[in-house]
Design an enzyme around this catalytic site. Sequence first.
Site, PDB file in Angstrom:
ATOM      1  NE  ARG A 135      -1.686  -2.304   2.889  1.00 30.46           N
ATOM      2  CZ  ARG A 135      -2.111  -3.527   2.677  1.00 30.46           C
ATOM      3  NH1 ARG A 135      -3.319  -3.741   2.282  1.00 30.46           N
ATOM      4  NH2 ARG A 135      -1.313  -4.554   2.866  1.00 30.46           N
ATOM      5  CB  THR A 136       3.455   2.493   2.330  1.00 30.49           C
ATOM      6  OG1 THR A 136       2.663   2.081   3.440  1.00 30.49           O
ATOM      7  CG2 THR A 136       4.092   3.822   2.643  1.00 30.49           C
ATOM      8  CE  LYS A 172      29.183  -3.533   9.207  1.00 32.95           C
ATOM      9  NZ  LYS A 172      28.851  -4.804   8.664  1.00 32.95           N
ATOM     10  NE  ARG A 206       7.368   0.925   4.822  1.00 32.02           N
ATOM     11  CZ  ARG A 206       6.159   0.359   4.878  1.00 32.02           C
ATOM     12  NH1 ARG A 206       6.023  -0.916   4.572  1.00 32.02           N
ATOM     13  NH2 ARG A 206       5.112   1.062   5.216  1.00 32.02           N
ATOM     14  CG  HIS A 232       3.900   4.176   8.676  1.00 35.64           C
ATOM     15  ND1 HIS A 232       3.972   4.980   7.552  1.00 35.64           N
ATOM     16  CD2 HIS A 232       3.427   2.974   8.241  1.00 35.64           C
ATOM     17  CE1 HIS A 232       3.559   4.285   6.495  1.00 35.64           C
ATOM     18  NE2 HIS A 232       3.223   3.072   6.885  1.00 35.64           N
TER      19      HIS A 232
HETATM   20  C1  NCD Z   1       2.105  -0.997   8.245  1.00 27.10           C
HETATM   21  C2  NCD Z   1       3.611  -0.836   8.262  1.00 27.10           C
HETATM   22  O1  NCD Z   1       4.294  -1.193   7.321  1.00 27.10           O
HETATM   23  O2  NCD Z   1       4.065  -0.303   9.260  1.00 27.10           O
HETATM   24  N1  NCD Z   1       1.558  -1.200   6.994  1.00 27.10           N
HETATM   25  C3  NCD Z   1       1.345  -0.140   6.178  1.00 27.10           C
HETATM   26  O3  NCD Z   1       2.170   0.718   5.999  1.00 27.10           O
HETATM   27  N2  NCD Z   1       0.144  -0.079   5.581  1.00 27.10           N
HETATM   28  C4  NCD Z   1       1.638  -1.959   9.245  1.00 27.10           C
HETATM   29  C5  NCD Z   1       2.134  -3.373   9.175  1.00 27.10           C
HETATM   30  O4  NCD Z   1       3.085  -3.698   8.488  1.00 27.10           O
HETATM   31  O5  NCD Z   1       1.523  -4.177   9.888  1.00 27.10           O
END
Ligand code: NCD
Length: 313
Positions: free
Chosen positions: A58-59, A86, A108, A136
Site C-alpha cells: 500500500r505505502t 550497515k 522506508r 509511520h
Molecule cells: C504498516 C507498516 O508497514 O508499518 N503497513 C502499512 O504501511 N500499511 C503496518 C504493518 O506492516 O503491519
Amino acid sequence: MTFAHRHLLGIEQLKPDDILAILDLAETYVDLNRKSDKHSDVLSGLTQINMFFENSTRTQASFELAGMRLGADVMNMSMQASSIKKGETLIDTAMTLNAMHPDLLVVRHPHSGAVDLLAQKVNCAVLNAGDGRHEHPTQALLDALTIRRAKGRLHRLNIAICGDIAHSRVARSNIMLLGKLENRLRLIGPPTLMPAQIGEFGVEVYEDMSEGLKDVDVVMMLRLQKERMDGGFIPSEREYYHRYGLDAAKLSLAKPDAIVMHPGPMNRGVEIDGTLADDINRSVIQDQVEMGVAVRMAAMELLARNQVARRMA
Ligand code: NCD
C-alpha cells in the site's frame, strides 16, 4: 496556512495546525482522485525517488501514484535486503542519490531512526514511509483523515488501538497524532505486546478486549509484527484470535456506530475476522487505502513548496 517543515519524519515534530493543514489539503485530492482526469501539475519538473528497504504494498504504491498524479518524475529503487546491513551503506546510497538532485525522497527502513539520519545528509525533502518501530507519519495522517470523514470530527473521540502495540510504528504515530488532537486513547493487548514506556503515553491500557472496547467510537486493529519478534510473545495464533481477534461479538461492546480500521496487511483469522473486515457498514479499511493516496499528495505538495521556496531564498 503555514507548514514550515523541511521534512516529514514523524508526527512528533508536528503541531495540531500542521496536521490539519495536511488533512485539509488532502480533502481536495480526495475529490481529484475520484475524477476521471486525476492529473495535476503541482510537482511538475520535480523528481521523487522512492527507496524502500523493507517490503511494502500500500505505502509504496500510493506514494508512487501520488507523485505521478501530481506530475513529478517518479523513480522506484528496489533495495535488496542485503544492502542494508550497515549504517554506512545507507548513507552512501543516500549520498549517491543526492548527487542526482532529487526533490523528494520517500524512505522506508527497518531500523528506527535511519530515516532521520538520512535526512541530515541530503539536500532534498525526506518523507518517512516507516522506520522500524519508530514512526509511520503518513499512515497516522491517512488514519486521521479516514476518522474525520467517518465521524465528522477528530477530537474528543474514544479510540481503541488493539494488538501488537510494542512493535508497531503505526501505533506510535497514531498515539501521538490522536493525542495532540485531544482524543481519549485506549491501548488493548497482552502485556507482552505493550511497549515498556507505556506510562509516558498518557493513555489507558487494557488487557481485556471486553473492557477496553466498551463505548469506543473507533477500533483500530494492528497486525502481529512477527518479523520484529525474537521469541514467543503469544501462546498461539489460535489463542490470540480467541482473546484479541476482533469479531462481531467483541465489536458489539463498542458504540453501535463504531468504525473498524486496520492499516494492512491483514492476517485474517489472527487479529481480525475476515467477514468483519469486509463489512462495508463497519469497516473503513478500503477508505484508509483511498485516503492514503490523497494524504501523500498533500504532504508532498507542502514539502515541495517549501523546498522550492528555500532554493529561491
Ligand atoms: C504498516 C507498516 O508497514 O508499518 N503497513 C502499512 O504501511 N500499511 C503496518 C504493518 O506492516 O503491519
